[in-house]
Design a protein around this motif. Structure first.
Motif, mmCIF file in Angstrom:
data_model
loop_
_atom_site.group_PDB
_atom_site.id
_atom_site.type_symbol
_atom_site.label_atom_id
_atom_site.label_comp_id
_atom_site.label_asym_id
_atom_site.label_seq_id
_atom_site.Cartn_x
_atom_site.Cartn_y
_atom_site.Cartn_z
ATOM 1 N N GLY A 217 0.811 -1.232 0.000
ATOM 2 C CA GLY A 217 0.000 0.000 0.000
ATOM 3 C C GLY A 217 0.836 1.270 0.000
ATOM 4 N N PRO A 218 0.297 2.371 -0.598
ATOM 5 C CA PRO A 218 1.068 3.615 -0.678
ATOM 6 C C PRO A 218 1.325 4.299 0.655
ATOM 7 N N LEU A 219 0.606 3.928 1.723
ATOM 8 C CA LEU A 219 0.947 4.511 3.029
ATOM 9 C C LEU A 219 2.072 3.742 3.698
ATOM 10 N N GLY A 222 4.597 1.091 -0.589
ATOM 11 C CA GLY A 222 4.266 1.663 -1.900
ATOM 12 C C GLY A 222 4.598 3.140 -2.017
ATOM 13 N N ALA A 223 4.962 3.774 -0.900
ATOM 14 C CA ALA A 223 5.283 5.205 -0.936
ATOM 15 C C ALA A 223 6.547 5.479 -1.749
ATOM 16 N N ASP A 224 7.442 4.494 -1.889
ATOM 17 C CA ASP A 224 8.680 4.729 -2.651
ATOM 18 C C ASP A 224 8.353 5.011 -4.122
ATOM 19 N N ALA A 247 -1.198 21.032 -3.047
ATOM 20 C CA ALA A 247 -1.496 19.679 -2.556
ATOM 21 C C ALA A 247 -1.936 19.717 -1.093
ATOM 22 N N LEU A 248 -1.189 20.447 -0.274
ATOM 23 C CA LEU A 248 -1.525 20.488 1.156
ATOM 24 C C LEU A 248 -2.856 21.195 1.395
ATOM 25 N N ALA A 249 -3.115 22.241 0.581
ATOM 26 C CA ALA A 249 -4.396 22.952 0.721
ATOM 27 C C ALA A 249 -5.554 22.000 0.399
ATOM 28 N N MET A 255 3.759 11.938 -0.676
ATOM 29 C CA MET A 255 4.322 10.602 -0.483
ATOM 30 C C MET A 255 5.806 10.672 -0.107
ATOM 31 N N GLY A 256 6.164 9.860 0.878
ATOM 32 C CA GLY A 256 7.560 9.838 1.320
ATOM 33 C C GLY A 256 7.865 10.858 2.403
ATOM 34 N N MET A 257 6.853 11.646 2.771
ATOM 35 C CA MET A 257 7.057 12.622 3.853
ATOM 36 C C MET A 257 6.258 12.186 5.078
ATOM 37 N N GLY A 258 6.822 12.429 6.241
ATOM 38 C CA GLY A 258 6.113 12.133 7.490
ATOM 39 C C GLY A 258 6.312 10.692 7.940
ATOM 40 N N HIS A 259 6.162 10.474 9.242
ATOM 41 C CA HIS A 259 6.292 9.116 9.776
ATOM 42 C C HIS A 259 5.570 9.029 11.113
ATOM 43 N N ARG A 260 4.902 7.921 11.334
ATOM 44 C CA ARG A 260 4.175 7.732 12.588
ATOM 45 C C ARG A 260 5.114 7.785 13.791
ATOM 46 N N GLU A 261 6.307 7.199 13.675
ATOM 47 C CA GLU A 261 7.228 7.111 14.815
ATOM 48 C C GLU A 261 8.275 8.229 14.822
ATOM 49 N N TYR A 262 8.858 8.483 13.636
ATOM 50 C CA TYR A 262 9.924 9.497 13.581
ATOM 51 C C TYR A 262 9.310 10.868 13.363
ATOM 52 N N ARG A 263 9.149 11.615 14.429
ATOM 53 C CA ARG A 263 8.554 12.943 14.284
ATOM 54 C C ARG A 263 9.622 14.001 14.009
ATOM 55 N N ARG A 264 10.899 13.689 14.259
ATOM 56 C CA ARG A 264 11.955 14.695 14.062
ATOM 57 C C ARG A 264 12.874 14.328 12.911
ATOM 58 N N GLU A 302 6.002 24.763 4.563
ATOM 59 C CA GLU A 302 4.539 24.823 4.769
ATOM 60 C C GLU A 302 4.174 24.365 6.189
ATOM 61 N N PHE A 303 4.779 23.269 6.633
ATOM 62 C CA PHE A 303 4.485 22.766 7.985
ATOM 63 C C PHE A 303 5.014 23.751 9.031
ATOM 64 N N GLY A 304 6.197 24.329 8.726
ATOM 65 C CA GLY A 304 6.789 25.298 9.651
ATOM 66 C C GLY A 304 5.860 26.482 9.907
HETATM 67 N N1 COA Z 1 1.659 14.896 3.523
HETATM 68 C C1 COA Z 1 0.822 15.842 3.974
HETATM 69 N N2 COA Z 1 0.456 15.947 5.250
HETATM 70 C C2 COA Z 1 0.957 15.058 6.109
HETATM 71 C C3 COA Z 1 1.844 14.046 5.698
HETATM 72 C C4 COA Z 1 2.176 13.980 4.343
HETATM 73 N N3 COA Z 1 2.997 13.058 3.889
HETATM 74 N N4 COA Z 1 2.176 13.294 6.752
HETATM 75 C C5 COA Z 1 1.531 13.809 7.798
HETATM 76 N N5 COA Z 1 0.794 14.862 7.406
HETATM 77 C C6 COA Z 1 -0.052 15.695 8.251
HETATM 78 C C7 COA Z 1 -1.426 15.107 8.373
HETATM 79 O O1 COA Z 1 -2.282 15.560 7.364
HETATM 80 C C8 COA Z 1 -1.835 15.567 9.750
HETATM 81 O O2 COA Z 1 -2.229 16.897 9.677
HETATM 82 P P1 COA Z 1 -3.378 17.461 10.651
HETATM 83 O O3 COA Z 1 -2.803 17.361 12.030
HETATM 84 O O4 COA Z 1 -3.605 18.840 10.176
HETATM 85 O O5 COA Z 1 -4.550 16.554 10.452
HETATM 86 C C9 COA Z 1 -0.514 15.530 10.521
HETATM 87 O O6 COA Z 1 0.508 15.705 9.543
HETATM 88 C C10 COA Z 1 -0.297 14.219 11.246
HETATM 89 O O7 COA Z 1 -0.342 13.195 10.280
HETATM 90 P P2 COA Z 1 -1.005 11.783 10.480
HETATM 91 O O8 COA Z 1 -1.455 11.287 9.139
HETATM 92 O O9 COA Z 1 -1.964 11.781 11.604
HETATM 93 O O10 COA Z 1 0.205 10.968 10.958
HETATM 94 P P3 COA Z 1 0.267 9.437 10.914
HETATM 95 O O11 COA Z 1 1.132 9.029 12.011
HETATM 96 O O12 COA Z 1 -1.036 8.771 10.836
HETATM 97 O O13 COA Z 1 0.918 9.270 9.475
HETATM 98 C C11 COA Z 1 2.036 8.473 7.671
HETATM 99 C C12 COA Z 1 2.071 8.668 9.178
HETATM 100 C C13 COA Z 1 3.360 7.854 7.266
HETATM 101 C C14 COA Z 1 0.884 7.549 7.300
HETATM 102 C C15 COA Z 1 1.854 9.853 6.984
HETATM 103 O O14 COA Z 1 2.902 10.706 7.338
HETATM 104 C C16 COA Z 1 1.742 9.693 5.490
HETATM 105 O O15 COA Z 1 0.675 9.414 4.961
HETATM 106 N N6 COA Z 1 2.873 9.880 4.763
HETATM 107 C C17 COA Z 1 2.873 9.667 3.344
HETATM 108 C C18 COA Z 1 2.991 8.190 3.023
HETATM 109 C C19 COA Z 1 4.357 7.641 3.312
HETATM 110 O O16 COA Z 1 5.363 8.258 2.991
HETATM 111 N N7 COA Z 1 4.410 6.427 3.871
HETATM 112 C C20 COA Z 1 5.660 5.734 4.157
HETATM 113 C C21 COA Z 1 5.923 5.676 5.621
HETATM 114 S S1 COA Z 1 7.528 5.005 5.949
#
Ligand code: COA
Length: 367
Positions: A217-219, A222-224, A247-249, A255-264, A302-304
């Protein structure tokens, strides 16, 4: 009886593991107590042995184990016949999932004696994931299998098969590093899916089938592929800021940004970014790399503005490295699976040391 629901299980402890430690708050990852930065310098075979058997191999042992893995990473006639029958449009992840339960796990050669014999069949299954990806790529791209010279290493075989040419030692080292970085990651969705399947006393192959499905899955894995497709769609670095802002609006996930565990910081991305820069410089992928860097910067801006942080994860720059190594988008996630399968296997054995059926409750909201 509590009725609080936590669909994403954020922060819920559902088991213990001694395989990898994800310290999201300080951006640290370790396997069996060893930091990922140091591990990324080791050989792929050495890290596989560490993850699966908690054993530190000598250099000679690692070489012997790599040769064993390379030899086991071959398909039998039946497996090849099945592959040949499949429709060529199938995604490599679907192909891996299709073949997992029918893979023959009989070893061609005995597992080297320095590793536990009970891992032998499991390691054959894991090593064969690479053989399936190689064969599927060759059938789809070239119409037949690439004949490989004797004596290639486990990772070297993959690069040779994809490029129909001898890879440089530098390229093999880069692939080994990428594969090491993505071998295990605690209770991510794919690993947890595998543990759920294992909890029913299903086979390792069934457990790996479940993990493969989750990884596709892309989350998750599949995000790569999705990150590179996004960069291609954006087109060039100077378009990135406007694209990200729109996109953010529109609540589109980058894709490829953000992580459930790594917030920094995702330590794997920190290792991959300079590698991707180096591999793409002066190649046809330089523009794509520049676009990815600009997307990351635009996301952070944008997040900043909202007082939040976001960082690239493992998936963001990995595709650029893969492309420079001759591995095209549809194969990214399956290459991820070729590495993560060793982690899944380690979790299967770990789970079975103290098994318990995983069966949560649901709040009934029907009639
Ligand atoms: N793009 C845009 N916004 C993002 C984002 C992203 N990649 N990742 C997090 N956010 C935003 C969310 O929209 C949310 O905003 P809000 O507080 O205004 O609602 C906030 O950041 C928290 O994100 P959330 O989705 O609750 O965090 P999570 O722990 O559930 O998500 C991921 C983790 C990985 C699912 C998420 O960052 C994501 O979908 N990333 C893109 C897919 C990806 O790269 N997956 C590979 C992971 S190794």
């Amino acid at each position: 009886m509590t009725t609080e629901i936590n669909i994403g299980l954020e922060g819920v402890l559902v088991g213990a593991t001694a395989i990898s430690n994800v310290e999201g708050d300080i951006g640290r990852l370790s396997y069996r107590g060893q930091d990922i930065h140091a591990l990324s310098q080791q050989s792929l075979a050495a890290v596989i042995a560490l993850v699966l058997a908690d054993k530190q191999l000598t250099e000679d042992e690692a070489k012997a184990f790599d040769a064993w893995l390379a030899a086991e990473s071959e398909l039998g006639a039946v497996e090849l016949r099945v592959l040949e029958q499949l429709g060529r449009g199938l995604h490599p992840m679907a192909v891996l999932q299709a073949l997992a339960p029918i893979t023959d796990t009989q070893a061609r050669n005995p597992l080297p004696a320095f590793l536990p014999k009970e891992l032998e069949k499991a390691l054959v299954l894991a090593a064969k994931q690479s053989a399936i990806v190689r064969a599927w790529h060759n059938l789809c791209q070239f119409g037949s299998l690439v004949e490989l010279p004797a004596g290639l290493g486990f990772a070297e075989k993959l690069l040779y098969a994809f490029n129909r040419a001898q890879p440089s030692a530098h390229a093999v080292r880069a692939l080994e590093t990428v594969q090491i970085l993505q071998m295990d990651h605690s209770f991510n969705a794919g690993t947890f899916a595998g543990r759920v399947v294992a909890s029913t006393k299903a086979s390792l192959a069934a457990s790996i089938g479940g993990s493969l499905g989750a990884l596709s899955g892309p989350l998750h894995g599949g995000a790569d592929e999705a990150a590179v497709m996004m960069a291609r769609e954006i087109g060039s670095a100077d378009q990135a800021a406007a694209w990200v802002s729109t996109a953010l609006a529109n609540k589109v996930k980058i894709m490829g940004m953000g992580h459930r565990e790594y917030r920094r910081l995702d330590p794997r991305a920190a290792i991959l970014k300079p590698m991707a820069r180096q591999f793409c410089e002066g190649t046809q992928y330089q523009g794509l790399m520049d676009t990815l860097v600009a997307v990351e910067e635009a996301c952070q801006d944008e997040f900043g503005k909202k007082g939040k942080e976001i960082h690239a994860n493992l998936e963001f720059y990995k595709g650029a490295v893969y492309l420079a190594l001759g591995i095209s988008e549809p194969y990214f996630t399956s290459l991820f699976a070729c590495a993560r399968v060793f982690g899944w296997t380690a979790h299967f054995f770990e789970f079975n040391q103290d098994p318990r059926l995983i069966r949560p409750r649901a709040l009934y909201i029907g009639k």
